[in-house]
Design a protein around this motif. Structure first.
Motif, PDB file in Angstrom:
ATOM      1  N   CYS A 143     -56.920  23.850 -33.933  1.00 31.88           N
ATOM      2  CA  CYS A 143     -55.737  23.768 -34.801  1.00 31.88           C
ATOM      3  C   CYS A 143     -55.332  25.147 -35.298  1.00 31.88           C
ATOM      4  O   CYS A 143     -54.137  25.480 -35.339  1.00 31.88           O
ATOM      5  N   LEU A 144     -56.307  25.951 -35.676  1.00 34.30           N
ATOM      6  CA  LEU A 144     -56.024  27.302 -36.164  1.00 34.30           C
ATOM      7  C   LEU A 144     -55.300  28.120 -35.103  1.00 34.30           C
ATOM      8  O   LEU A 144     -54.263  28.740 -35.372  1.00 34.30           O
ATOM      9  N   THR A 145     -55.829  28.120 -33.881  1.00 27.90           N
ATOM     10  CA  THR A 145     -55.253  28.931 -32.814  1.00 27.90           C
ATOM     11  C   THR A 145     -53.822  28.512 -32.505  1.00 27.90           C
ATOM     12  O   THR A 145     -52.905  29.351 -32.466  1.00 27.90           O
ATOM     13  N   GLN A 146     -53.620  27.225 -32.294  1.00 23.60           N
ATOM     14  CA  GLN A 146     -52.311  26.758 -31.880  1.00 23.60           C
ATOM     15  C   GLN A 146     -51.264  26.916 -32.982  1.00 23.60           C
ATOM     16  O   GLN A 146     -50.146  27.355 -32.729  1.00 23.60           O
ATOM     17  N   ILE A 147     -51.635  26.597 -34.198  1.00 22.63           N
ATOM     18  CA  ILE A 147     -50.639  26.631 -35.272  1.00 22.63           C
ATOM     19  C   ILE A 147     -50.260  28.063 -35.620  1.00 22.63           C
ATOM     20  O   ILE A 147     -49.076  28.373 -35.840  1.00 22.63           O
ATOM     21  N   LEU A 148     -51.220  28.969 -35.666  1.00 23.97           N
ATOM     22  CA  LEU A 148     -50.883  30.365 -35.964  1.00 23.97           C
ATOM     23  C   LEU A 148     -49.943  30.935 -34.901  1.00 23.97           C
ATOM     24  O   LEU A 148     -48.975  31.629 -35.219  1.00 23.97           O
ATOM     25  N   VAL A 149     -50.230  30.653 -33.635  1.00 22.00           N
ATOM     26  CA  VAL A 149     -49.403  31.185 -32.556  1.00 22.00           C
ATOM     27  C   VAL A 149     -48.016  30.538 -32.564  1.00 22.00           C
ATOM     28  O   VAL A 149     -46.988  31.226 -32.542  1.00 22.00           O
ATOM     29  N   LEU A 150     -47.975  29.207 -32.601  1.00 16.44           N
ATOM     30  CA  LEU A 150     -46.689  28.503 -32.511  1.00 16.44           C
ATOM     31  C   LEU A 150     -45.823  28.745 -33.736  1.00 16.44           C
ATOM     32  O   LEU A 150     -44.611  28.992 -33.621  1.00 16.44           O
ATOM     33  N   LEU A 165     -45.991  30.963 -40.602  1.00 16.98           N
ATOM     34  CA  LEU A 165     -44.575  31.185 -40.891  1.00 16.98           C
ATOM     35  C   LEU A 165     -44.356  32.524 -41.589  1.00 16.98           C
ATOM     36  O   LEU A 165     -43.326  33.175 -41.383  1.00 16.98           O
ATOM     37  N   CYS A 166     -45.299  32.945 -42.417  1.00 13.34           N
ATOM     38  CA  CYS A 166     -45.189  34.278 -43.035  1.00 13.34           C
ATOM     39  C   CYS A 166     -45.236  35.366 -41.970  1.00 13.34           C
ATOM     40  O   CYS A 166     -44.465  36.334 -42.013  1.00 13.34           O
ATOM     41  N   VAL A 167     -46.135  35.207 -41.000  1.00 11.75           N
ATOM     42  CA  VAL A 167     -46.234  36.164 -39.893  1.00 11.75           C
ATOM     43  C   VAL A 167     -44.934  36.184 -39.106  1.00 11.75           C
ATOM     44  O   VAL A 167     -44.419  37.251 -38.739  1.00 11.75           O
ATOM     45  N   SER A 168     -44.374  35.013 -38.854  1.00 13.15           N
ATOM     46  CA  SER A 168     -43.135  34.935 -38.089  1.00 13.15           C
ATOM     47  C   SER A 168     -41.986  35.612 -38.817  1.00 13.15           C
ATOM     48  O   SER A 168     -41.142  36.279 -38.205  1.00 13.15           O
ATOM     49  N   VAL A 205     -42.052  38.126 -40.939  1.00 14.40           N
ATOM     50  CA  VAL A 205     -42.139  39.589 -41.062  1.00 14.40           C
ATOM     51  C   VAL A 205     -42.178  40.280 -39.699  1.00 14.40           C
ATOM     52  O   VAL A 205     -42.150  41.508 -39.635  1.00 14.40           O
ATOM     53  N   SER A 206     -42.235  39.515 -38.605  1.00 14.08           N
ATOM     54  CA  SER A 206     -42.317  40.104 -37.266  1.00 14.08           C
ATOM     55  C   SER A 206     -40.938  40.159 -36.621  1.00 14.08           C
ATOM     56  O   SER A 206     -40.142  39.230 -36.762  1.00 14.08           O
ATOM     57  N   SER A 207     -40.698  41.246 -35.916  1.00 11.73           N
ATOM     58  CA  SER A 207     -39.408  41.418 -35.242  1.00 11.73           C
ATOM     59  C   SER A 207     -39.449  40.948 -33.797  1.00 11.73           C
ATOM     60  O   SER A 207     -38.430  40.553 -33.237  1.00 11.73           O
ATOM     61  N   THR A 208     -40.619  41.006 -33.163  1.00  8.12           N
ATOM     62  CA  THR A 208     -40.743  40.627 -31.755  1.00  8.12           C
ATOM     63  C   THR A 208     -41.941  39.704 -31.572  1.00  8.12           C
ATOM     64  O   THR A 208     -42.832  39.625 -32.430  1.00  8.12           O
ATOM     65  N   MET A 209     -41.970  39.026 -30.440  1.00  2.10           N
ATOM     66  CA  MET A 209     -43.086  38.147 -30.136  1.00  2.10           C
ATOM     67  C   MET A 209     -44.367  38.933 -29.922  1.00  2.10           C
ATOM     68  O   MET A 209     -45.463  38.442 -30.209  1.00  2.10           O
ATOM     69  N   GLN A 210     -44.261  40.161 -29.417  1.00  2.00           N
ATOM     70  CA  GLN A 210     -45.441  40.995 -29.232  1.00  2.00           C
ATOM     71  C   GLN A 210     -46.093  41.312 -30.576  1.00  2.00           C
ATOM     72  O   GLN A 210     -47.322  41.289 -30.701  1.00  2.00           O
ATOM     73  N   GLN A 211     -45.274  41.595 -31.579  1.00  2.00           N
ATOM     74  CA  GLN A 211     -45.821  41.845 -32.909  1.00  2.00           C
ATOM     75  C   GLN A 211     -46.523  40.606 -33.457  1.00  2.00           C
ATOM     76  O   GLN A 211     -47.582  40.704 -34.085  1.00  2.00           O
ATOM     77  N   VAL A 212     -45.950  39.451 -33.220  1.00  2.00           N
ATOM     78  CA  VAL A 212     -46.565  38.213 -33.682  1.00  2.00           C
ATOM     79  C   VAL A 212     -47.966  38.055 -33.091  1.00  2.00           C
ATOM     80  O   VAL A 212     -48.926  37.740 -33.803  1.00  2.00           O
ATOM     81  N   MET A 213     -48.092  38.278 -31.781  1.00  2.00           N
ATOM     82  CA  MET A 213     -49.382  38.089 -31.123  1.00  2.00           C
ATOM     83  C   MET A 213     -50.421  39.060 -31.661  1.00  2.00           C
ATOM     84  O   MET A 213     -51.596  38.707 -31.831  1.00  2.00           O
ATOM     85  N   VAL A 214     -50.014  40.284 -31.940  1.00  2.00           N
ATOM     86  CA  VAL A 214     -50.950  41.270 -32.491  1.00  2.00           C
ATOM     87  C   VAL A 214     -51.394  40.847 -33.891  1.00  2.00           C
ATOM     88  O   VAL A 214     -52.589  40.870 -34.214  1.00  2.00           O
ATOM     89  N   VAL A 231     -51.383  37.879 -35.185  1.00  2.00           N
ATOM     90  CA  VAL A 231     -52.201  36.664 -35.098  1.00  2.00           C
ATOM     91  C   VAL A 231     -53.633  37.005 -34.714  1.00  2.00           C
ATOM     92  O   VAL A 231     -54.596  36.461 -35.285  1.00  2.00           O
ATOM     93  N   MET A 232     -53.806  37.906 -33.742  1.00  2.00           N
ATOM     94  CA  MET A 232     -55.154  38.300 -33.342  1.00  2.00           C
ATOM     95  C   MET A 232     -55.893  38.985 -34.478  1.00  2.00           C
ATOM     96  O   MET A 232     -57.092  38.762 -34.686  1.00  2.00           O
ATOM     97  N   VAL A 233     -55.183  39.832 -35.223  1.00  2.00           N
ATOM     98  CA  VAL A 233     -55.808  40.527 -36.353  1.00  2.00           C
ATOM     99  C   VAL A 233     -56.237  39.527 -37.425  1.00  2.00           C
ATOM    100  O   VAL A 233     -57.283  39.683 -38.052  1.00  2.00           O
ATOM    101  N   ILE A 234     -55.451  38.479 -37.650  1.00  2.00           N
ATOM    102  CA  ILE A 234     -55.776  37.481 -38.678  1.00  2.00           C
ATOM    103  C   ILE A 234     -56.887  36.555 -38.209  1.00  2.00           C
ATOM    104  O   ILE A 234     -57.805  36.212 -38.967  1.00  2.00           O
TER     105      ILE A 234
END
Length: 371
Positions: free
Chosen positions: A187-194, A275-278, A280-289, A291-294
């Motif tokens: 649940c953590l992995t999928q929800i953070l990414v999606l 949603l907070c990550v989404s 503050v992020s401008s691109t999908m690449q930033q989101v993935m980075v 998410v991995m850091v979190i």
């Protein structure tokens, strides 16, 4: 030769341009530096498989100098710390079920007399098998301490023998520990990414402006984007539950609906972070980075593989803001120990607090993006 130099010079210029662009971009610089520092400290302090703090309770029916000598050796190791001395074995469950004590020791009434007469005295050790690695290590430490005590007595046969009993995972199968924890991890992995990708994807696809002209409020848009990852996470959690039950034959001791409620509450706390990550992020690449850091510290600080009590005291305080810690504890207690709603209240409260904090913040960030 000259053509080769020109070719390599052009390659160097491109390399120089990309390197400078990466270093001079504050966001890129932070992404390059912060994960390295964070991972070094987290792995250095948290990923510790050495057993350094074992809280235990004792039932001493013997109440003799011999039993006190054995307990003194446990305390002298610097690893075992006594929480309470109980009157009978019926009180042990209260400490083991809540996770306050990792092991319980019980000395029989004739413990001292048997040792004085050269007979074999029994020491019962009860361990919490919901984390099989930790339980096995604790039993191993106690066995070594008892062996040293037997050597001191110079007995031809063992004066003290250990009778072990592991609750909730009698065979100490690591599968039981990790499979029961797999549902919140998925649940953590999928929800953070999606949830993290929901706004960044709109920007990159060019549909974010179209979203602005729809007759929807920012709250409606955010809720719609939050429900989709939660539904997908719940379905994946149910698939993991089905595999545990049907393939690995892992028995569910507690309530199915209480398990679902726990997963939903956990997902509610995680979706706000995503949603907070989404926002503050401008691109999908930033989101993935991001998410991995979190995800890395959340997993390591969850107590999944290494006990929280092994971590430095400062990091133990940080685990209280990690909803994954409480989700894993609750799921393990429901699945393996059959815990009830009232027994899990101290796991539900932190997850609810994270949800109450992150969802309004995500709404505010989302509203600013829409304005």
């Amino acid at each position: 030769m000259e053509a080769l130099k020109i070719y390599l010079r052009k390659v160097f210029y491109i390399f120089q341009k990309e390197l400078l662009a990466t270093i001079k971009d504050p966001k890129s610089a932070a992404v390059l530096v912060v994960p390295v520092i964070l991972q070094c400290f987290v792995f250095g302090y948290v990923a510790n498989y050495n057993l350094e703090n074992v809280p235990y309770v004792v039932v001493d029916h013997s109440k003799s100098a011999v039993s006190r000598d054995v307990l003194a050796r446990l305390e002298g190791s610097g690893i075992f710390h006594k929480l309470a001395e109980l009157d009978n074995e019926n009180q042990i469950a209260e400490f083991i079920d809540k996770g306050d004590a990792l092991v319980a020791l019980s000395f029989e009434h004739e413990f001292a007399r048997k040792i004085e007469h050269g007979e074999t005295a029994k020491l019962q050790v009860i361990a919490d098998g919901r984390n099989s690695t930790t339980a096995g290590s604790a039993i191993g430490y106690i066995s070594s301490i008892v062996s040293a005590y037997n050597a001191k007595l110079n007995s031809a046969s063992s004066a003290v023998t250990i009778k072990t009993r592991v609750w909730y995972n009698e065979n100490e199968l690591s599968q039981w520990t990790f499979l029961a924890s797999l549902m919140p991890i998925l649940c953590l992995t999928q929800i953070l990414v999606l949830a993290g990708l929901c706004v960044a994807r709109e920007r990159e696809n060019g549909t974010f402006d179209q979203l602005l002209v729809t007759p929807l409020t920012s709250m409606q848009i955010m809720l719609g984007k939050a429900l989709s990852p939660m539904l997908i996470g719940l379905v994946q959690g149910l698939v993991a539950l089905g595999i545990c039950r049907l393939w690995f034959k892992l028995p569910l001791q507690g309530s199915f609906w209480l398990l679902i409620f726990t997963l939903l509450l956990f997902m509610l706390s995680i979706v706000g972070i995503g949603l907070c990550v989404s926002a503050v992020s401008s691109t999908m690449q930033q989101v993935m980075v991001y998410v991995m850091v979190i995800m890395l510290p959340m997993n390591l600080l969850s107590g999944l593989s290494t006990p929280v009590s092994n971590m430095p005291e400062l990091l133990q305080y940080f685990t209280y803001i990690n909803p994954l810690r409480f989700a894993i504890d609750a799921v393990r207690r429901i699945y393996l120990a059959g815990a009830t709603f009232s027994e899990l209240s101290m796991d539900f409260i932190p997850m609810l607090c994270v949800a109450v904090l992150t969802l309004p913040v995500a709404t505010w960030l989302f509203r600013n993006k829409l304005s």
